[in-house]
Design a protein around this motif. Structure first.
Motif, PDB file in Angstrom:
ATOM      1  N   GLY A   1       0.679  -1.307  -0.067  1.00 48.12           N
ATOM      2  CA  GLY A   1       0.056   0.019   0.146  1.00 48.12           C
ATOM      3  C   GLY A   1       0.941   1.334  -0.101  1.00 48.12           C
ATOM      4  O   GLY A   1       0.400   2.215  -0.636  1.00 48.12           O
ATOM      5  N   ASP A   2       2.016   1.032   0.544  1.00 57.25           N
ATOM      6  CA  ASP A   2       2.810   2.472   0.704  1.00 57.25           C
ATOM      7  C   ASP A   2       3.360   2.671  -0.780  1.00 57.25           C
ATOM      8  O   ASP A   2       4.006   3.719  -1.014  1.00 57.25           O
ATOM      9  N   MET A   3       3.778   1.463  -1.359  1.00 51.74           N
ATOM     10  CA  MET A   3       4.366   1.634  -2.612  1.00 51.74           C
ATOM     11  C   MET A   3       3.441   2.085  -3.379  1.00 51.74           C
ATOM     12  O   MET A   3       3.848   3.070  -4.319  1.00 51.74           O
ATOM     13  N   ALA A   4       2.094   1.794  -3.131  1.00 52.32           N
ATOM     14  CA  ALA A   4       1.248   2.292  -4.278  1.00 52.32           C
ATOM     15  C   ALA A   4       1.115   3.632  -3.880  1.00 52.32           C
ATOM     16  O   ALA A   4       0.825   4.690  -5.009  1.00 52.32           O
ATOM     17  N   LEU A   5       1.164   4.265  -2.570  1.00 52.50           N
ATOM     18  CA  LEU A   5       1.116   5.804  -2.386  1.00 52.50           C
ATOM     19  C   LEU A   5       2.151   6.662  -3.043  1.00 52.50           C
ATOM     20  O   LEU A   5       2.108   7.687  -3.507  1.00 52.50           O
ATOM     21  N   HIS A   6       3.304   6.004  -3.008  1.00 50.40           N
ATOM     22  CA  HIS A   6       4.438   6.370  -4.082  1.00 50.40           C
ATOM     23  C   HIS A   6       4.074   6.762  -5.370  1.00 50.40           C
ATOM     24  O   HIS A   6       4.573   7.687  -5.937  1.00 50.40           O
ATOM     25  N   ASP A   7       3.468   5.572  -5.818  1.00 54.81           N
ATOM     26  CA  ASP A   7       3.207   5.567  -7.272  1.00 54.81           C
ATOM     27  C   ASP A   7       2.179   6.816  -7.603  1.00 54.81           C
ATOM     28  O   ASP A   7       2.330   7.497  -8.648  1.00 54.81           O
ATOM     29  N   ILE A   8       1.290   6.760  -6.797  1.00 53.93           N
ATOM     30  CA  ILE A   8       0.257   7.838  -6.781  1.00 53.93           C
ATOM     31  C   ILE A   8       0.594   9.107  -6.772  1.00 53.93           C
ATOM     32  O   ILE A   8       0.486  10.171  -7.675  1.00 53.93           O
ATOM     33  N   ALA A   9       1.595   9.456  -5.906  1.00 52.02           N
ATOM     34  CA  ALA A   9       2.266  10.697  -5.711  1.00 52.02           C
ATOM     35  C   ALA A   9       3.571  10.937  -6.796  1.00 52.02           C
ATOM     36  O   ALA A   9       4.159  12.064  -6.542  1.00 52.02           O
ATOM     37  N   ASP A  10       3.727  10.181  -7.518  1.00 49.61           N
ATOM     38  CA  ASP A  10       4.954  10.024  -8.637  1.00 49.61           C
ATOM     39  C   ASP A  10       6.017  10.526  -7.615  1.00 49.61           C
ATOM     40  O   ASP A  10       6.949  11.209  -8.247  1.00 49.61           O
ATOM     41  N   LYS A  11       6.344   9.654  -6.744  1.00 47.18           N
ATOM     42  CA  LYS A  11       7.406   9.753  -5.755  1.00 47.18           C
ATOM     43  C   LYS A  11       8.390   8.615  -5.959  1.00 47.18           C
ATOM     44  O   LYS A  11       8.094   7.882  -5.942  1.00 47.18           O
ATOM     45  N   PRO A  12       9.727   9.233  -6.092  1.00 50.76           N
ATOM     46  CA  PRO A  12      10.603   8.022  -6.301  1.00 50.76           C
ATOM     47  C   PRO A  12      10.513   7.134  -4.985  1.00 50.76           C
ATOM     48  O   PRO A  12      10.761   7.685  -4.061  1.00 50.76           O
TER      49      PRO A  12
ATOM     50  N   ASP B   1      12.687  -3.697 -11.355  1.00 47.23           N
ATOM     51  CA  ASP B   1      11.662  -3.666 -12.710  1.00 47.23           C
ATOM     52  C   ASP B   1      11.391  -5.192 -13.378  1.00 47.23           C
ATOM     53  O   ASP B   1      11.898  -6.187 -12.922  1.00 47.23           O
ATOM     54  N   ALA B   2      10.614  -4.913 -14.102  1.00 46.56           N
ATOM     55  CA  ALA B   2      10.191  -6.421 -15.027  1.00 46.56           C
ATOM     56  C   ALA B   2      11.328  -7.337 -15.601  1.00 46.56           C
ATOM     57  O   ALA B   2      11.410  -8.458 -15.548  1.00 46.56           O
ATOM     58  N   ASP B   3      12.464  -6.575 -15.835  1.00 45.98           N
ATOM     59  CA  ASP B   3      13.787  -7.296 -16.053  1.00 45.98           C
ATOM     60  C   ASP B   3      14.585  -7.437 -14.996  1.00 45.98           C
ATOM     61  O   ASP B   3      15.844  -8.046 -15.355  1.00 45.98           O
ATOM     62  N   GLY B   4      14.189  -7.321 -13.712  1.00 45.46           N
ATOM     63  CA  GLY B   4      15.269  -7.999 -12.645  1.00 45.46           C
ATOM     64  C   GLY B   4      15.989  -6.551 -12.409  1.00 45.46           C
ATOM     65  O   GLY B   4      16.987  -6.921 -11.575  1.00 45.46           O
ATOM     66  N   ARG B   5      15.983  -5.357 -12.995  1.00 41.80           N
ATOM     67  CA  ARG B   5      17.008  -4.363 -12.558  1.00 41.80           C
ATOM     68  C   ARG B   5      16.396  -3.638 -11.278  1.00 41.80           C
ATOM     69  O   ARG B   5      15.343  -3.082 -11.284  1.00 41.80           O
ATOM     70  N   PRO B   6      17.438  -3.064 -10.660  1.00 47.19           N
ATOM     71  CA  PRO B   6      17.123  -2.153  -9.695  1.00 47.19           C
ATOM     72  C   PRO B   6      16.367  -0.905 -10.194  1.00 47.19           C
ATOM     73  O   PRO B   6      16.626  -0.512 -11.210  1.00 47.19           O
ATOM     74  N   THR B   7      15.414  -0.496  -9.297  1.00 46.88           N
ATOM     75  CA  THR B   7      14.531   0.654  -9.800  1.00 46.88           C
ATOM     76  C   THR B   7      14.231   1.626  -8.614  1.00 46.88           C
ATOM     77  O   THR B   7      14.034   1.162  -7.563  1.00 46.88           O
ATOM     78  N   ASN B   8      14.007   2.951  -9.008  1.00 46.98           N
ATOM     79  CA  ASN B   8      13.510   3.995  -8.014  1.00 46.98           C
ATOM     80  C   ASN B   8      12.109   4.436  -8.462  1.00 46.98           C
ATOM     81  O   ASN B   8      11.574   5.121  -7.783  1.00 46.98           O
ATOM     82  N   SER B   9      11.629   3.612  -9.555  1.00 46.72           N
ATOM     83  CA  SER B   9      10.060   3.815  -9.904  1.00 46.72           C
ATOM     84  C   SER B   9       9.247   3.087  -9.062  1.00 46.72           C
ATOM     85  O   SER B   9       9.244   1.827  -9.541  1.00 46.72           O
ATOM     86  N   ALA B  10       8.509   3.741  -8.503  1.00 52.69           N
ATOM     87  CA  ALA B  10       7.337   2.777  -7.721  1.00 52.69           C
ATOM     88  C   ALA B  10       6.604   2.053  -8.642  1.00 52.69           C
ATOM     89  O   ALA B  10       6.345   1.094  -8.720  1.00 52.69           O
ATOM     90  N   ARG B  11       6.188   2.686  -9.818  1.00 56.93           N
ATOM     91  CA  ARG B  11       5.259   1.930 -11.025  1.00 56.93           C
ATOM     92  C   ARG B  11       6.224   0.716 -11.580  1.00 56.93           C
ATOM     93  O   ARG B  11       5.359  -0.658 -11.712  1.00 56.93           O
ATOM     94  N   ALA B  12       7.452   1.104 -11.768  1.00 57.93           N
ATOM     95  CA  ALA B  12       8.053  -0.091 -12.209  1.00 57.93           C
ATOM     96  C   ALA B  12       8.380  -1.422 -11.410  1.00 57.93           C
ATOM     97  O   ALA B  12       8.333  -2.409 -11.636  1.00 57.93           O
ATOM     98  N   ALA B  13       8.553  -0.933  -9.860  1.00 55.11           N
ATOM     99  CA  ALA B  13       8.542  -2.087  -9.019  1.00 55.11           C
ATOM    100  C   ALA B  13       7.165  -2.759  -8.946  1.00 55.11           C
ATOM    101  O   ALA B  13       7.125  -3.970  -8.439  1.00 55.11           O
TER     102      ALA B  13
END
Length: 342
Positions: free
Chosen positions: A192-203, A211-223
């Motif tokens: 839920g907290d990850m989703a809140l970061h996505d909604i706020a477009d917060k890294p 991400d979907a390719d297994g690479r580290p990400t700072n994007s909540a949507r990618a995670a």
């Protein structure tokens, strides 16, 4: 409803949060007993300023209700299995009514034999565990709860979801109004907290997801589209695996991967089991309750002596504020919830 618009937020009393939640849930088709049980935990989350477990959860609850996967009015079946075991079959409904119906028997068993277990099966679960823990500490027992979820979390060294966010919570009854309680996901952050970061477009910080390719990400949507990570690397991964086993095969229920397969893309809440253990301090401590309680209080005092914060202290401070002054919820979320009711 008396809601005061204050720019980007709406002011509500705690009672209004409960009434709004109950109205939306019953309007979506949930029976009144289930709706009130769910509304109680949503209200508790909002009251204690746990935004990701408060009104934010209502749209997901409605989506689950409308998924066609769950029962909207099933009566939980409570079975007295043995001197130390209670089983509650939620019958493909939310877990919370089953817990409320079974909790008194669980506490009585713990106070009779020292330790007892409650296995809740065939339940949809979406909520924090600490309201259930506080329900038991109010009965004078210590308690431990755990549950899997959906396979959103990669194991340490892995690259795709296998484990759930798999929360674990513990409570210790104390003198005074509040117990000692902790409740956390074994993922680096609750979904839920990850989703809140996505909604706020917060890294998101490093180490929360890939991400979907297994690479580290700072994007909540990618995670969210890829996989979340456990806290503490291999240690969090091991603890999460223990929860999969104890609240899954041990009690005859689904793992997080099986829960996701059951969901089959409906985007409902996870459906699986929950394990709750209750401990009687009087029996477990050899009968001298006051002496053992004093030991516990000396430990807690050691936190205060060095300026450390005990888990749950932030929530209790928030609770006092909310009960005195009400809560504020984002206008956009409030409007979304009202639209659900329409």
């Amino acid at each position: 409803m008396s809601a005061l618009d204050a720019g980007d937020t709406v002011a509500l009393s705690v009672d209004e949060v409960f009434a709004l939640s109950r109205r939306i849930l019953t309007g979506a088709g949930l029976s009144l007993p289930h709706a009130e049980a769910v509304a109680r935990v949503i209200t508790a989350g909002e009251r204690d300023e746990c935004a990701s477990h408060g009104l934010f959860r209502l749209p997901g609850c409605v989506q689950t209700i409308q998924s066609g996967k769950m029962s909207l009015d099933a009566e939980p079946v409570i079975t007295d299995v043995s001197p130390a075991l209670v089983r509650a079959d939620a019958k493909l409904a939310y877990s919370l009514l089953a817990f409320e119906r079974a909790a008194p028997l669980l506490a009585r068993k713990a106070k009779t034999v020292g330790v007892a277990a409650l296995a809740i099966n065939n339940c949809f679960h979406f909520s924090a565990l600490w309201p259930e823990i506080e329900h038991l500490t109010d009965m004078g027992v210590a308690a431990l709860a755990m549950t899997p979820s959906h396979a959103w979390v990669a194991p340490a060294g892995g690259h795709k979801g296998l484990l759930g966010t798999n929360p674990i919570a513990f409570g210790w009854p104390r003198p005074g109004p509040h117990p000692y309680v902790f409740d956390f996901a074994t993922s680096a952050i609750a979904r839920g907290d990850m989703a809140l970061h996505d909604i706020a477009d917060k890294p998101i910080p490093d180490g929360w997801g890939i991400d979907a390719d297994g690479r580290p990400t700072n994007s909540a949507r990618a995670a969210l589209d890829g996989a979340m990570l456990t806290f503490g690397g291999h240690k969090g991964s091991a603890l999460s695996t223990m929860i999969e086993l104890m609240a899954g095969p041990l009690i005859g229920d689904l793992t997080s991967r099986e829960s996701m397969a059951f969901d089959d893309g409906s985007r409902a809440a996870p459906m699986h089991g929950e394990l709750i253990l209750a401990f009687d301090p009087a029996i477990m401590g050899g009968g001298d309750v006051e002496a053992q309680a004093a030991r516990a209080e000396a430990l807690f005092a050691g936190f205060s002596a060095q300026g450390a914060r005990l888990p749950s202290e932030r929530r209790y401070a928030a609770r006092a504020r909310s009960l005195a002054h009400g809560v504020r919820t984002p206008q956009v979320l409030y409007d979304r919830i009202l639209a659900l009711g329409a």
